[in-house]
Design an enzyme around this catalytic site. Structure first.
Site, mmCIF file in Angstrom:
data_model
loop_
_atom_site.group_PDB
_atom_site.id
_atom_site.type_symbol
_atom_site.label_atom_id
_atom_site.label_comp_id
_atom_site.label_asym_id
_atom_site.label_seq_id
_atom_site.Cartn_x
_atom_site.Cartn_y
_atom_site.Cartn_z
ATOM 1 C CB CYS A 35 74.074 20.292 26.275
ATOM 2 S SG CYS A 35 73.135 20.762 24.859
ATOM 3 C CB CYS A 106 66.747 22.916 23.113
ATOM 4 S SG CYS A 106 67.741 21.528 23.689
#
Lengths: 301, 406
Positions: A35, A106
């Site tokens: 990402c 993340c």
């Protein structure tokens, strides 16, 4: 927009330990290709005790990347390096009361930044051993890379096996098309082709008349109903199995069949076929005549 | 009630508010005029008359020659699929499709699937401002191509493609031409009878009609195969009982769009220009993406370098301001916007692109408010960014911060 927990939002709106630590003696810089997010973690480590005195982060990333970075620095402050290395990405996610499946990477990025910073402090070279692919199964957060690797490592051939080995596709099943595509690709590399029905056990057809299990009886009853259904639907009606209680088979007539004067005749015909299919006497009874009726509330089209 | 009372809505390319007049027009068709337009009795007949009027209203906005060229569908995506699949079905010997790298997923995902089925798809690339190379396009046109599908306006940048010229080139080569015009209809004047466009998709909810209603414009005498077969609705070209209330709403919305076309081109454009200039002046290291010389009047797409779009949106949302982003993290796919990638926007900027899309319901006060709050939000996030120094990007950002990527 993503469904972020209160804790994620709180750490995003008021991040802790933002910015580089002054007099840092350990730095870890990692990014997630999937990402484009990236994180620099700086630590001030006490050389005598290897305790993390201070931690700071700089993050190029989305809300959960910033919140994960903030959480990571809060968790590791005061820990020794060895203690800190035991912090998993799940610990970071848990600290934030969970992350959406697509955002778990993340937290992975946070853990990797920590490993990189510790390696940097110890004068080692950190190499990343984990790969990331596009998210396939959103129910269990499984990405394409993991599915591919698992198929290769274990010689998997069917969607069912992929579910058993990786959990991917074990929830809502919406990703089965994607799983089939991966299987097709990986199997073709090995010169094999993907067969959608391989490995599924067809219903056994029994020649004799041994005692049927409850599941088998219900399957056969459903099969009889399925066979008469097209005829009923031609007349804009339908039939549905409601319950099986011993020798009583309760069915609900739907659409035009409900209230039809011929319903009794129809039921008789169905009953004959069922007796034939089950090899035992059963009575087919309208669900309305069933004791303690708990009719599923379903409208008929 | 003003839009501001509920917050500032600058995300009109995603969807629009249903105009109050449109709601008013459609409401009777739920409980009073509920008849099936196919029925012979008065309950049905009145609805049939109203649908007829709506069809003419859509025809007028599109400048179509005949009202029978308007086929109501459930959405823009259905119209796109119908158009492309029909072209393939009527010309089984033609196995190629031409489209662009920056189409909406409604076309792109279908094309990717068709590639798996053995079709060859040509994705026209775009330059840094999102423009096509028409010579390259011309060289791809051949009798092997079943259909060209090119969007009229890009949903992310608002960039307009020269579809009228491209349709003429396609016609000269004997190739069908479809355009996904969901972002253009109602924002730019369209006069289909004077073009060579064979098929066009539009979507009601982009022009202040409700969701769940779309149109496929199908030029008379275009060979066609329906996607849905069944009843005789839409002259057998799209079976399924008509979504009467939504069709009537769309008719009303089209009539209003035509009335406001001048306003869209002047007043809305002025608001957008003020917003863009205000932000560019107040925020360092940001730039407009797309083609400023050929753009929708309502769209401004600005790349804020070195920060990430979702973070910007979350902070804007906290202040009641709605916009959208080309960042990976807002797409649900973790892929940064394919439009930004196709234009070659570096990823440190692509991730920070924010699309502000306005409508006639926005005001100058709202624009000023956004110009006021965006600079501190950007500054706040840049403080967290490893690419940002004290008051500017670090020197040689790509070298100063070079993370190990997984």
């Amino acid at each position: 927009m993503w469904e972020y927990s209160e804790k994620v939002q709180e750490h995003f709106f008021s991040p802790r330990n933002a910015g580089a630590v002054k007099e840092a003696n350990a730095t870890g810089e990692v990014g997630s290709l999937s990402c484009g997010d990236a994180l620099r973690l700086t630590l001030k480590v006490d050389p005598a005790t290897e305790t993390i005195l201070d931690a700071g982060f700089q993050t190029f990333g989305c809300g959960s990347a910033i919140a994960s970075s903030s959480a990571l620095t809060e968790i590791i402050k005061g820990l020794t390096l060895d203690q800190a290395l035991k912090v998993s990405n799940q610990d970071i996610a848990d600290y934030l009361d969970g992350l959406p499946p697509e955002k778990m990477h993340c937290s992975v990025m946070g853990r990797e930044a920590l490993q990189a910073a510790v390696a940097n402090y110890r004068g080692e070279v950190w190499t990343d051993d984990h790969e990331e692919g596009a998210m396939v199964c959103k129910c269990f957060a499984v990405d394409a890379k993991l599915i591919e690797n698992t198929i290769r490592a274990n010689g998997l051939n069917t969607v069912e096996e992929v579910v058993n080995y990786t959990k991917a596709g074990g929830g809502c099943s919406a990703c089965h098309e994607g799983v089939e595509e991966i299987l097709t690709r990986v199997l073709s590399e090995a010169g094999k082709s993907f067969a959608p029905t391989a490995g599924t056990t067809p219903l056994p057809v029994q020649a004799g008349r041994p005692r049927l299990t409850t599941v088998e009886r219900i399957r056969r009853i459903e099969a009889v109903l399925d066979s008469v259904r097209p005829t009923l639907q031609r007349d804009h009606g339908d039939v549905e199995l409601v319950d099986v209680d011993g020798r009583q088979v309760y069915v609900k007539m739907r659409g035009a069949c409900a209230g039809c004067q011929m319903a009794a005749v129809t039921l008789e015909g169905i009953q004959e076929q069922m007796i034939e299919a089950l090899g035992e006497f059963v009575r087919v009874i309208p669900a309305e005549a069933r004791p303690h009726t708990q009719e599923p509330d379903r409208a008929c089209a | 009630m003003t839009a501001t009372a509920q917050g500032i809505y600058f995300d009109n390319n995603a969807t629009t508010m249903v105009a109050p007049e449109v709601v008013e027009a459609m409401l009777p068709y739920f409980s009073e005029q509920f008849g099936n337009p196919s029925s012979i009795h008065q309950f049905g007949n009145r609805v049939g008359q109203a649908i007829k009027q709506a069809r003419v209203q859509v025809q007028t906005l599109l400048g179509a020659e005949h009202d029978s060229e308007i086929v109501f569908t459930s959405c823009g995506t259905e119209s796109d699929s119908t158009a492309i699949l029909s072209a393939l079905k009527v010309q089984p010997e033609r196995r190629e499709i031409i489209t662009t790298a920056v189409e909406h997923p409604a076309v792109l995902a279908l094309c990717e699937q068709l590639e798996k089925d053995g079709y060859t798809v040509h994705y026209l690339p775009v330059d840094g401002r999102g423009r096509l190379d028409l010579d390259a396009y011309g060289r791809l046109l051949s009798e092997r191509v079943a259909i060209v599908s090119v969007m009229w306006a890009n949903n992310e940048t608002g960039t307009l493609f020269p579809v009228e010229r491209m349709a003429e080139m396609a016609r000269a080569a004997g190739v069908l031409f479809h355009t996904d015009a969901v972002q253009a209809v109602g924002k730019v004047p369209i006069d289909l009878k004077h073009t060579a466009i064979d098929m066009l998709s539009l979507s009601g909810h982009k022009l202040h009609a409700p969701k769940g209603i779309g149109v496929l414009y199908l030029r008379r005498n275009t060979r066609f195969r329906p996607l849905l077969r069944g009843g005789h609705q839409e002259r057998g070209r799209r079976a399924g009982t008509e979504n009467s209330a939504a069709i009537i709403a769309l008719g009303q919305a089209c009539a209003m769009a035509l009335d406001h076309m001048e306003h869209e081109q002047t007043a809305v454009r002025a608001l957008r220009d003020r917003l863009e200039q205000g932000l560019l002046a107040a925020v360092p290291n940001c730039f407009v993406t797309g083609d400023p010389d050929a753009r929708l009047p309502n769209t401004a797409n600005i790349a804020f370098e070195y920060i990430e779009g979702e973070a910007i949106l979350l902070l804007l949302n906290k202040l009641g301001i709605a916009a959208s982003s080309g960042s990976a993290c807002t797409s649900g796919s973790l892929e940064p916007s394919h439009v930004m990638r196709a234009m070659g926007i570096p990823y440190t900027a692509a991730h920070g692109t924010i699309r502000f899309s306005l409508s006639r319901y926005n005001s100058a006060e709202e624009v000023e408010r956004v110009i006021e709050v965006v600079p501190p939000i950007v500054a706040q996030l840049r403080k967290l960014s490893p690419y940002w120094g004290v008051d500017g990007p670090v020197e040689e950002p790509e070298k100063a911060f070079a993370p190990a990527y997984a």
